[in-house]
Design a protein around this motif. Structure first.
Motif, PDB file in Angstrom:
ATOM      1  N   ALA A 146      26.659  49.633 -41.958  1.00  0.00           N
ATOM      2  CA  ALA A 146      26.543  50.893 -41.587  1.00  0.00           C
ATOM      3  C   ALA A 146      25.877  51.891 -42.531  1.00  0.00           C
ATOM      4  O   ALA A 146      25.971  51.395 -43.675  1.00  0.00           O
ATOM      5  N   ILE A 147      25.193  53.077 -42.209  1.00  0.00           N
ATOM      6  CA  ILE A 147      24.792  54.039 -43.095  1.00  0.00           C
ATOM      7  C   ILE A 147      25.702  55.383 -42.900  1.00  0.00           C
ATOM      8  O   ILE A 147      25.635  55.875 -41.709  1.00  0.00           O
ATOM      9  N   VAL A 148      26.074  55.783 -43.963  1.00  0.00           N
ATOM     10  CA  VAL A 148      26.908  56.919 -44.004  1.00  0.00           C
ATOM     11  C   VAL A 148      26.129  57.981 -44.420  1.00  0.00           C
ATOM     12  O   VAL A 148      25.549  57.841 -45.444  1.00  0.00           O
ATOM     13  N   SER A 149      26.056  59.081 -43.957  1.00  0.00           N
ATOM     14  CA  SER A 149      25.094  60.216 -44.364  1.00  0.00           C
ATOM     15  C   SER A 149      25.925  61.338 -44.613  1.00  0.00           C
ATOM     16  O   SER A 149      26.779  61.793 -43.816  1.00  0.00           O
ATOM     17  N   GLU A 154      22.638  59.338 -48.359  1.00  0.00           N
ATOM     18  CA  GLU A 154      23.067  58.130 -47.941  1.00  0.00           C
ATOM     19  C   GLU A 154      23.514  57.054 -48.727  1.00  0.00           C
ATOM     20  O   GLU A 154      23.281  56.663 -49.610  1.00  0.00           O
ATOM     21  N   SER A 155      24.511  56.211 -48.069  1.00  0.00           N
ATOM     22  CA  SER A 155      25.292  55.105 -48.497  1.00  0.00           C
ATOM     23  C   SER A 155      25.425  54.022 -47.624  1.00  0.00           C
ATOM     24  O   SER A 155      25.806  54.261 -46.596  1.00  0.00           O
ATOM     25  N   ALA A 156      25.075  52.784 -48.148  1.00  0.00           N
ATOM     26  CA  ALA A 156      25.210  51.612 -47.027  1.00  0.00           C
ATOM     27  C   ALA A 156      26.485  51.031 -47.286  1.00  0.00           C
ATOM     28  O   ALA A 156      26.817  50.708 -48.538  1.00  0.00           O
ATOM     29  N   VAL A 157      27.040  50.348 -46.044  1.00  0.00           N
ATOM     30  CA  VAL A 157      28.227  49.771 -46.111  1.00  0.00           C
ATOM     31  C   VAL A 157      28.155  48.403 -45.628  1.00  0.00           C
ATOM     32  O   VAL A 157      27.691  48.282 -44.476  1.00  0.00           O
ATOM     33  N   GLN A 158      28.395  47.205 -46.177  1.00  0.00           N
ATOM     34  CA  GLN A 158      28.446  46.106 -45.696  1.00  0.00           C
ATOM     35  C   GLN A 158      29.653  45.695 -45.020  1.00  0.00           C
ATOM     36  O   GLN A 158      30.431  45.491 -45.707  1.00  0.00           O
ATOM     37  N   LEU A 159      29.532  45.630 -43.630  1.00  0.00           N
ATOM     38  CA  LEU A 159      31.089  45.679 -43.178  1.00  0.00           C
ATOM     39  C   LEU A 159      31.505  44.141 -42.829  1.00  0.00           C
ATOM     40  O   LEU A 159      32.610  43.761 -43.025  1.00  0.00           O
ATOM     41  N   LEU A 160      30.550  43.111 -42.981  1.00  0.00           N
ATOM     42  CA  LEU A 160      31.030  41.834 -43.103  1.00  0.00           C
ATOM     43  C   LEU A 160      30.743  41.107 -44.479  1.00  0.00           C
ATOM     44  O   LEU A 160      29.796  41.044 -44.975  1.00  0.00           O
ATOM     45  N   ALA A 186      32.463  54.616 -49.332  1.00  0.00           N
ATOM     46  CA  ALA A 186      31.047  54.892 -48.922  1.00  0.00           C
ATOM     47  C   ALA A 186      31.081  56.654 -48.824  1.00  0.00           C
ATOM     48  O   ALA A 186      30.283  57.475 -49.341  1.00  0.00           O
ATOM     49  N   ILE A 187      32.126  57.219 -47.988  1.00  0.00           N
ATOM     50  CA  ILE A 187      32.297  58.500 -47.925  1.00  0.00           C
ATOM     51  C   ILE A 187      32.649  59.154 -49.252  1.00  0.00           C
ATOM     52  O   ILE A 187      32.168  60.393 -49.590  1.00  0.00           O
ATOM     53  N   ASP A 192      31.372  63.171 -53.146  1.00  0.00           N
ATOM     54  CA  ASP A 192      31.718  63.356 -54.551  1.00  0.00           C
ATOM     55  C   ASP A 192      30.855  62.875 -55.507  1.00  0.00           C
ATOM     56  O   ASP A 192      31.314  61.530 -56.174  1.00  0.00           O
ATOM     57  N   PRO A 193      29.700  63.448 -55.988  1.00  0.00           N
ATOM     58  CA  PRO A 193      28.771  62.715 -56.587  1.00  0.00           C
ATOM     59  C   PRO A 193      29.292  62.516 -58.309  1.00  0.00           C
ATOM     60  O   PRO A 193      28.745  61.678 -58.812  1.00  0.00           O
TER      61      PRO A 193
END
Length: 404
Positions: A146-149, A154-160, A186-187, A192-193
Motif C-alpha cells: 500500500a501507499i500512504v499519502s 508518501e510512504s510505502a507499506v509492504q503488507l506481505l 507508515a502513518i 510526524d517528520p
C-alpha cells in the motif's frame, strides 16, 4: 377459525422478524462496528494507534494494491487489510480514507509496465504467484502493498512480510498480525517528520557497533541513532545552559538511551548522569544479563560455568522498581537442542531434547510491544522481580510458564 388466527399470527411474526433483519442489514451498510470478544483484545487497536489516528489534522489516503483475482490466501490478506483500514477510518473520525486498486487491470502491457515501475520506485516489491487452473499453471505478478499519502508525502507499506525458510501459511499469519503496526508506522512516519533521537551507550562492555548493526539499521528508519560514551561527562546526555550563577536549564540530547548487555561495573558518576537523564524525562532501555553463560563451553565438555556479573546497578534499579536476579530460569516449556543419544555404525545419532535453560517466553498481549507476538525463545535468561515504589507503573510483557 382458531387455526386461521394462529396461522396469521405466525405469518405476522415472520414478517416482523424479516423486517428487523433487513433493517439491521441496511443500518450496517452505513455504520461500521467490529466486536472483539477475545479475552486479550487481540483484534482491538492499541492505545498508541488510537491516539495517532484521533490526532490526525488532515486527510490521510491509503491506496492498497490488493485487488484482482487472487488465491484464497491473498484474498484473506486483502479482507483482513480492509477490516483493519475500516477500523482505522472509524477511529480517525473521517480523516482516513482508503481504496483498493488492481495494478494489473490495464490490458495494455506498456501501461502495466509503467504502473509496475512506478510502484517499484515508490518502494513496493512484487510477488510472483503460480496459479493452477484447468489449462495448467500460469504466473501472475501481485503487489501486496500500500501507499500512504499525507500532505504531499508518501510512504510505502509492504503488507506481505517475507521470512526466509518459513512456510507460506506462517508468513501470511505473521503478515496479518503485523498489519496494525505496519500501517500505523507508515502513518506516523509521514505525519510526524521530526525524528526522535536514540543513543547506544558505550564504556561498560556493551555490544559494539557490529553486534548492534541490524538493530541500528531498523531503528534508523524512524529515528536518529548515535553511539555515546558517558565517561563521567555530565554533558554526554544533556545540554546545560546557565540562567544565572545558581540556576541552569537542562535539556536532554536524546529521547531514549539503550544500555545493551554491559559486562563491567558502572561507576557512581555514570549512574548519576543516567539518573539525571531519567529525571529530566529521558527513557532507558536496560538490556541486562546478570549472569554470564554461554553454550560455547558445552561444545568441548559436559559442564559449563555460569558467572554472576557485578554491574553495580542493583541500588539504581531498585529505585526504578525492578531487581535483576543473578540466577538462571529453568522451564519445562523450553526450546529443544540436539543431544548425542547414541551411535549408528560410524554415524553419531542425535535427538532433540528440551533444554531447560532456553525457556519459551509467553506474550500476555497487554501492550503494543507484545501484541500478537508468538512465543519468544530466551537463552540463559535471568528472573526479574518487581520491587520498591508501588506508585510506578509496571507492565510484564513476556514471562516464563507456570512450569518454571
Amino acid at each position: 377459525m382458531v387455526k386461521g388466527k394462529a396461522r396469521n399470527k405466525d405469518i405476522i411474526g415472520f414478517l416482523i422478524g424479516l423486517g428487523i433483519l433487513i433493517l439491521i442489514n441496511v443500518i450496517s451498510g452505513f455504520l461500521y462496528l467490529r466486536l472483539d470478544l477475545t479475552s486479550e483484545n487481540r483484534y482491538s487497536l492499541s492505545e498508541p494507534t488510537e491516539e495517532l489516528l484521533k490526532g490526525l489534522e488532515d486527510q490521510v489516503y491509503v491506496t492498497v494494491y490488493l485487488e484482482g483475482n487472487f488465491p484464497a490466501s491473498f484474498k484473506r490478506l486483502r479482507n483482513e487489510t480492509k477490516e483493519m483500514l475500516d477500523e482505522f477510518a472509524n477511529t480517525s473520525g473521517g480523516n482516513l480514507q482508503f481504496d483498493f486498486v488492481n495494478p494489473s487491470e490495464s490490458p495494455d502491457m506498456k501501461e502495466r509496465d509503467r504502473v509496475y515501475r512506478n510502484l517499484y520506485e515508490k518502494g513496493l516489491r512484487p510477488t510472483d504467484l503460480e496459479i493452477k487452473d484447468e489449462d495448467g499453471v500460469s504466473k501472475k505478478i501481485v503487489w501486496p502493498g500500500a501507499i500512504v499519502s499525507y500532505a504531499g508525502n508518501e510512504s510505502a507499506v509492504q503488507l506481505l512480510k517475507s521470512q526466509f525458510g518459513a512456510p507460506p501459511e506462517v508468513v501470511l499469519n505473521q503478515s496479518i498480525e503485523s498489519l496494525e503496526y505496519e500501517l500505523a508506522a507508515a502513518i506516523k512516519r509521514i505525519t510526524d517528520p521530526a525524528k526522535k533521537k536514540i543513543a547506544f551507550i558505550e564504556g561498560h562492555g556493551e555490544l559494539n557497533k557490529f553486534e548492534t548493526a541490524d538493530a541500528v539499521r531498523s531503528l534508523r528508519e524512524f529515528h536518529e541513532v548515535e553511539r555515546v560514551l558517558i565517561n563521567g561527562d555530565i554533558r554526554a546526555l544533556a545540554k546545560r545552559s546557565f540562567i544565572d550563577s545558581s540556576n541552569a536549564r537542562v535539556v536532554n540530547k536524546y529521547d531514549l538511551i539503550i544500555i545493551a548487555d554491559p559486562d563491567s561495573a558502572f561507576d557512581e558518576k555514570d549512574k548519576f548522569i543516567i539518573d539525571q537523564f531519567v529525571m529530566y524525562g529521558g527513557k532507558v532501555m536496560w538490556m541486562i544479563d546478570p549472569v554470564d553463560a554461554s553454550m560455547d563451553s558445552l561444545r568441548t565438555k559436559n559442564t559449563m560455568l555460569a558467572v554472576p556479573r557485578d554491574l553495580n546497578l542493583g541500588d539504581q534499579h531498585f529505585q526504578y522498581g525492578v531487581r535483576f536476579n543473578q540466577d538462571l530460569v529453568q522451564d519445562l516449556r523450553a526450546a529443544p537442542i540436539p543431544i548425542v543419544s547414541g551411535q549408528y555404525g560410524t554415524q553419531v545419532k542425535t535427538q532433540l531434547y528440551p533444554w531447560l535453560f532456553f525457556p519459551l517466553l509467553i506474550s500476555k498481549n497487554n501492550h503494543p510491544i507484545n501484541k500478537n507476538i508468538d512465543v519468544v525463545r530466551a537463552q540463559f535468561a535471568s528472573s526479574i522481580d518487581l520491587v520498591g515504589n508501588d506508585e510506578l507503573k509496571k507492565t510484564v510483557v513476556l514471562s516464563s510458564s507456570e512450569k518454571s
